[in-house]
Design a protein around this motif. Sequence first.
Motif, PDB file in Angstrom:
ATOM      1  N   THR A   8      47.180  45.040  43.097  1.00 18.94           N
ATOM      2  CA  THR A   8      45.951  45.420  43.029  1.00 18.94           C
ATOM      3  C   THR A   8      45.290  45.958  44.635  1.00 18.94           C
ATOM      4  O   THR A   8      44.821  46.718  44.763  1.00 18.94           O
ATOM      5  CB  THR A   8      44.828  44.711  42.678  1.00 18.94           C
ATOM      6  OG1 THR A   8      45.182  44.597  41.056  1.00 18.94           O
ATOM      7  CG2 THR A   8      43.415  45.322  42.373  1.00 18.94           C
ATOM      8  N   LEU A  12      45.198  49.446  46.672  1.00 12.01           N
ATOM      9  CA  LEU A  12      44.021  49.839  47.563  1.00 12.01           C
ATOM     10  C   LEU A  12      44.409  50.255  49.150  1.00 12.01           C
ATOM     11  O   LEU A  12      44.106  50.951  49.647  1.00 12.01           O
ATOM     12  CB  LEU A  12      42.891  48.710  47.573  1.00 12.01           C
ATOM     13  CG  LEU A  12      41.731  49.270  48.004  1.00 12.01           C
ATOM     14  CD1 LEU A  12      40.328  48.679  47.016  1.00 12.01           C
ATOM     15  CD2 LEU A  12      41.486  48.800  49.221  1.00 12.01           C
ATOM     16  N   CYS A  72      38.118  49.985  52.187  1.00 14.24           N
ATOM     17  CA  CYS A  72      37.132  50.378  51.518  1.00 14.24           C
ATOM     18  C   CYS A  72      37.753  51.700  50.670  1.00 14.24           C
ATOM     19  O   CYS A  72      38.187  52.653  51.291  1.00 14.24           O
ATOM     20  CB  CYS A  72      35.989  50.895  52.086  1.00 14.24           C
ATOM     21  SG  CYS A  72      34.466  51.538  50.849  1.00 14.24           S
ATOM     22  N   ASP A  73      37.770  51.819  49.369  1.00 10.75           N
ATOM     23  CA  ASP A  73      37.931  53.145  48.585  1.00 10.75           C
ATOM     24  C   ASP A  73      36.837  53.696  48.125  1.00 10.75           C
ATOM     25  O   ASP A  73      36.008  53.223  47.188  1.00 10.75           O
ATOM     26  CB  ASP A  73      38.834  52.537  47.373  1.00 10.75           C
ATOM     27  CG  ASP A  73      39.284  53.656  46.389  1.00 10.75           C
ATOM     28  OD1 ASP A  73      38.680  54.744  46.777  1.00 10.75           O
ATOM     29  OD2 ASP A  73      40.132  53.670  45.472  1.00 10.75           O
ATOM     30  N   PHE A  76      36.159  55.167  44.535  1.00 13.11           N
ATOM     31  CA  PHE A  76      35.986  54.434  43.385  1.00 13.11           C
ATOM     32  C   PHE A  76      34.921  53.234  43.768  1.00 13.11           C
ATOM     33  O   PHE A  76      34.890  52.560  42.789  1.00 13.11           O
ATOM     34  CB  PHE A  76      37.261  54.006  42.746  1.00 13.11           C
ATOM     35  CG  PHE A  76      37.878  55.159  42.044  1.00 13.11           C
ATOM     36  CD1 PHE A  76      37.612  55.661  40.849  1.00 13.11           C
ATOM     37  CD2 PHE A  76      39.009  55.410  42.749  1.00 13.11           C
ATOM     38  CE1 PHE A  76      38.400  56.377  40.406  1.00 13.11           C
ATOM     39  CE2 PHE A  76      40.181  56.512  42.295  1.00 13.11           C
ATOM     40  CZ  PHE A  76      39.517  56.933  41.037  1.00 13.11           C
ATOM     41  N   ARG A  78      35.245  50.661  45.789  1.00 17.10           N
ATOM     42  CA  ARG A  78      36.076  49.497  45.541  1.00 17.10           C
ATOM     43  C   ARG A  78      36.202  49.039  47.178  1.00 17.10           C
ATOM     44  O   ARG A  78      36.701  49.759  48.045  1.00 17.10           O
ATOM     45  CB  ARG A  78      37.293  49.460  44.927  1.00 17.10           C
ATOM     46  CG  ARG A  78      37.366  49.831  43.452  1.00 17.10           C
ATOM     47  CD  ARG A  78      38.619  49.963  43.013  1.00 17.10           C
ATOM     48  NE  ARG A  78      39.450  51.102  43.584  1.00 17.10           N
ATOM     49  CZ  ARG A  78      40.678  51.080  43.385  1.00 17.10           C
ATOM     50  NH1 ARG A  78      41.337  50.604  42.518  1.00 17.10           N
ATOM     51  NH2 ARG A  78      41.321  52.160  44.047  1.00 17.10           N
ATOM     52  N   VAL A  80      37.756  45.508  49.864  1.00 17.10           N
ATOM     53  CA  VAL A  80      38.431  44.265  49.953  1.00 17.10           C
ATOM     54  C   VAL A  80      38.084  43.669  51.476  1.00 17.10           C
ATOM     55  O   VAL A  80      38.544  44.580  52.299  1.00 17.10           O
ATOM     56  CB  VAL A  80      39.957  44.220  49.363  1.00 17.10           C
ATOM     57  CG1 VAL A  80      40.803  44.975  50.404  1.00 17.10           C
ATOM     58  CG2 VAL A  80      40.340  42.635  49.478  1.00 17.10           C
ATOM     59  N   TYR A 128      37.285  40.739  47.013  1.00 13.53           N
ATOM     60  CA  TYR A 128      37.486  41.918  46.367  1.00 13.53           C
ATOM     61  C   TYR A 128      36.140  42.288  45.591  1.00 13.53           C
ATOM     62  O   TYR A 128      35.807  41.681  44.913  1.00 13.53           O
ATOM     63  CB  TYR A 128      38.673  41.657  45.340  1.00 13.53           C
ATOM     64  CG  TYR A 128      38.947  43.194  44.685  1.00 13.53           C
ATOM     65  CD1 TYR A 128      39.605  44.287  45.453  1.00 13.53           C
ATOM     66  CD2 TYR A 128      38.949  43.388  43.168  1.00 13.53           C
ATOM     67  CE1 TYR A 128      39.770  45.461  44.927  1.00 13.53           C
ATOM     68  CE2 TYR A 128      39.070  44.515  42.474  1.00 13.53           C
ATOM     69  CZ  TYR A 128      39.703  45.567  43.248  1.00 13.53           C
ATOM     70  OH  TYR A 128      39.865  46.730  42.656  1.00 13.53           O
ATOM     71  N   TYR A 129      35.852  43.543  45.677  1.00 20.44           N
ATOM     72  CA  TYR A 129      34.763  44.128  45.190  1.00 20.44           C
ATOM     73  C   TYR A 129      35.193  45.445  44.186  1.00 20.44           C
ATOM     74  O   TYR A 129      35.746  46.333  44.648  1.00 20.44           O
ATOM     75  CB  TYR A 129      33.611  44.533  45.944  1.00 20.44           C
ATOM     76  CG  TYR A 129      32.508  45.210  45.109  1.00 20.44           C
ATOM     77  CD1 TYR A 129      31.146  44.432  44.747  1.00 20.44           C
ATOM     78  CD2 TYR A 129      32.400  46.675  45.136  1.00 20.44           C
ATOM     79  CE1 TYR A 129      30.443  45.080  43.859  1.00 20.44           C
ATOM     80  CE2 TYR A 129      31.260  47.213  44.553  1.00 20.44           C
ATOM     81  CZ  TYR A 129      30.531  46.505  43.932  1.00 20.44           C
ATOM     82  OH  TYR A 129      29.381  47.241  43.180  1.00 20.44           O
ATOM     83  N   SER A 130      34.916  45.251  42.862  1.00 25.18           N
ATOM     84  CA  SER A 130      35.009  46.439  42.042  1.00 25.18           C
ATOM     85  C   SER A 130      34.163  46.501  40.761  1.00 25.18           C
ATOM     86  O   SER A 130      33.876  45.314  40.272  1.00 25.18           O
ATOM     87  CB  SER A 130      36.522  46.456  41.787  1.00 25.18           C
ATOM     88  OG  SER A 130      36.911  47.593  40.698  1.00 25.18           O
ATOM     89  N   ASN A 131      33.839  47.480  40.236  1.00 20.49           N
ATOM     90  CA  ASN A 131      32.973  47.385  39.063  1.00 20.49           C
ATOM     91  C   ASN A 131      31.741  46.667  39.129  1.00 20.49           C
ATOM     92  O   ASN A 131      31.509  45.830  38.026  1.00 20.49           O
ATOM     93  CB  ASN A 131      34.060  47.336  37.958  1.00 20.49           C
ATOM     94  CG  ASN A 131      35.011  48.274  37.484  1.00 20.49           C
ATOM     95  OD1 ASN A 131      34.944  49.611  37.939  1.00 20.49           O
ATOM     96  ND2 ASN A 131      36.271  47.789  37.358  1.00 20.49           N
ATOM     97  N   SER A 134      32.203  41.150  42.161  1.00 21.37           N
ATOM     98  CA  SER A 134      33.153  40.424  43.370  1.00 21.37           C
ATOM     99  C   SER A 134      33.736  39.244  42.676  1.00 21.37           C
ATOM    100  O   SER A 134      33.286  38.548  41.949  1.00 21.37           O
ATOM    101  CB  SER A 134      32.200  39.975  44.733  1.00 21.37           C
ATOM    102  OG  SER A 134      31.744  41.271  45.164  1.00 21.37           O
TER     103      SER A 134
END
Length: 139
Positions: A8, A12, A72-73, A76, A78, A80, A128-131, A134
């Motif tokens: 994952t 990224l 950073c994405d 989306f 997201r 890390v 990790y940060y997503s949706n 964290s």
Amino acid sequence: MMRDPVQTIGNLIDKQSVAYIGSVDGEGFPNVKAMLPPRKREGISVFYFTTNTSSRRVAQYRENPKACVYFCDKRFFRGVQMLGTAEVLEDDETKREIWREGDTMYYPGGVTDPDYCVLRITVTRGRYYSNFSSEDFPV
């Protein structure tokens, strides 16, 4: 929860054109700088960047090796952050391994330019940060 952090996070990282690295200055304040993506990575635990030996960042890492790397994405939303330590590498073998055609634009003296060095950042943990959530993970 991430099923496979290495995959994952690796995916990224590989899609980003910018990396942000952090160091600590002599007064204990964090300093962050945008960099070109790492030239090489070993999984998600070791990252190699090119930089100028004379740079402020190199001086800071020599004084205090604490480091962070952030990817950073934006598409989306997201990201890390990974924490660890930085080493300034000036040995010929590493410099040659990381060197790329066109680097003379930044280091006119070529791979032996005294102002060319490699930063190796070795991380031990991340976040990790997503949706909208964290999670911490060990590396």
